[in-house]
Design a protein around this motif. Structure first.
Motif, PDB file in Angstrom:
ATOM      1  N   GLN A  92      93.450   3.641  31.466  1.00 56.81           N
ATOM      2  CA  GLN A  92      93.217   2.703  32.572  1.00 56.81           C
ATOM      3  C   GLN A  92      93.338   1.239  32.137  1.00 56.81           C
ATOM      4  O   GLN A  92      93.588   0.366  32.962  1.00 56.81           O
ATOM      5  N   SER A 123      87.377   9.148  40.366  1.00 62.98           N
ATOM      6  CA  SER A 123      87.013   8.566  39.078  1.00 62.98           C
ATOM      7  C   SER A 123      85.886   7.558  39.258  1.00 62.98           C
ATOM      8  O   SER A 123      85.502   7.241  40.391  1.00 62.98           O
ATOM      9  N   LEU A 126      86.243   2.064  37.375  1.00 67.53           N
ATOM     10  CA  LEU A 126      87.549   1.765  36.798  1.00 67.53           C
ATOM     11  C   LEU A 126      87.562   0.334  36.274  1.00 67.53           C
ATOM     12  O   LEU A 126      86.853  -0.540  36.793  1.00 67.53           O
ATOM     13  N   PRO A 132      93.590   1.790  41.906  1.00 72.10           N
ATOM     14  CA  PRO A 132      94.013   2.729  42.953  1.00 72.10           C
ATOM     15  C   PRO A 132      95.397   2.392  43.529  1.00 72.10           C
ATOM     16  O   PRO A 132      96.123   3.296  43.967  1.00 72.10           O
ATOM     17  N   HIS A 141      87.302   5.854  44.145  1.00 71.90           N
ATOM     18  CA  HIS A 141      86.688   5.079  43.056  1.00 71.90           C
ATOM     19  C   HIS A 141      85.173   4.998  43.286  1.00 71.90           C
ATOM     20  O   HIS A 141      84.714   4.281  44.169  1.00 71.90           O
TER      21      HIS A 141
END
Ligand code: R5P
Length: 297
Positions: A92, A123, A126, A132, A141
């Motif tokens: 990420q 997830s 982030l 996204p 998220h």
């Protein structure tokens, strides 16, 4: 609905299943002598909505491949939908081009997940809210800030939240709101893109006695160490840390234990093996947050 787990964080998958009063479904991961894996689904999934829990922490490549194989096996076995719960999303931090000539690794991962036919990715915390947008499938998220707020509320009033870098401003503002407009400061941090080394220069804002650093992840532990040094030399008497993902690379456990911090609270988005645990460390579970999301789907 069925829940399966890859091998990267089975303890978390088990807790999610317990929260949902559902047994974890069975799959077999057979490892050939050359290291290649063969995945086999051992439960009936025909027509089922299936969730797969797999953190793509180190070894990220291996954990991603395992996830792709599990999704493939589930689809071949007739699953109606496959949703990947990736509590820590590997790669990420490589979500855009930083320097000419680099690959955008997260874009490759997003393409592969789409190609593999996953219906949704879920997830937590982030690194950037723009991630996204990189994805070609729905990416939900979730945030652990409510868990952190519950703990921080018990630490009394004389606190200042600290973002160890400019990238954490949004996170610190959200947490401050959850805590009834708790005061916060921001540290100006610089990272050398070549070596990865960090320097913490200046604090923006006014500190109180108890400083609480909030970050999305701890990798080598340099950011936390630098921030704690700067906070103590600027008048803080106690430094606590709340960070979502315990990436813990290199000598992070030793570095963190020896840092000028009192306690380091992380979550179980990444499984922390016994040899990486240290006295100052506390691990809280995100299972409730994930289970609530599954229930509401
Ligand atoms: C950076 O922008 C992140 O939010 C973390 O602060 C960083 O990844 C921590 O890395 P390390 O522990 O190696 O300093």
């Amino acid at each position: 609905m069925k829940i399966f787990s890859g091998t990267s964080n089975k303890a978390l998958a088990q807790k999610i299943a317990e929260n949902l009063n559902t047994p974890l479904s069975d799959l077999e991961v057979f490892v050939f002598p050359d290291g290649e894996k063969r995945i086999r689904i051992l439960d009936k999934v025909l027509g089922e909505n299936v969730f797969i829990v797999q953190s793509t922490s180190a070894p990220a490549d291996e954990n991603y491949m395992q996830l792709f194989f599990i999704i493939d096996a589930l689809k071949r076995a007739g699953a109606k939908s496959t949703k990947a719960i990736i509590p820590y999303l590997g790669y990420q931090r490589q979500d855009h081009l930083f320097r000419e000539g680099e690959a955008v690794s997260l874009d490759v991962v997003a393409n592969l997940l789409k190609l593999g036919g996953v219906d949704e990715v879920i997830s937590l915390d982030l690194h950037s809210i723009k991630i996204p947008e990189v994805f070609k499938v729905k990416l939900t998220h979730l945030s652990v800030l409510t868990l952190f707020a519950e703990k921080i509320r018990k630490m009394g009033n004389d606190i200042t939240l600290v973002s160890p870098d400019m990238g954490g401003i949004r996170r610190i503002k959200l947490l401050s709101k959850l805590l009834g407009d708790a005061p916060y400061v921001i540290i100006e941090k610089n990272r050398d893109l070549g070596t990865g080394r960090v320097t913490a220069n200046k604090i923006q804002g006014i500190l109180s006695k108890k400083a609480i650093i909030v970050d999305d992840m701890i990798s080598r532990g340099d950011t936390i160490t630098m921030a704690a040094d700067l906070l103590i030399s600027s008048g803080a008497e106690e430094v606590s840390v709340f960070a979502t993902h315990p990436v813990f690379s290199n000598n992070a456990p030793k570095t963190l234990q020896e840092s000028k911090t009192e306690r380091i609270c992380v979550t179980d988005t990444i499984s922390v093996p016994e040899e990486k645990r240290f006295p100052k460390l506390e691990v809280i579970s995100v299972s409730r947050i994930i289970a609530e999301n599954i229930k509401s789907a």
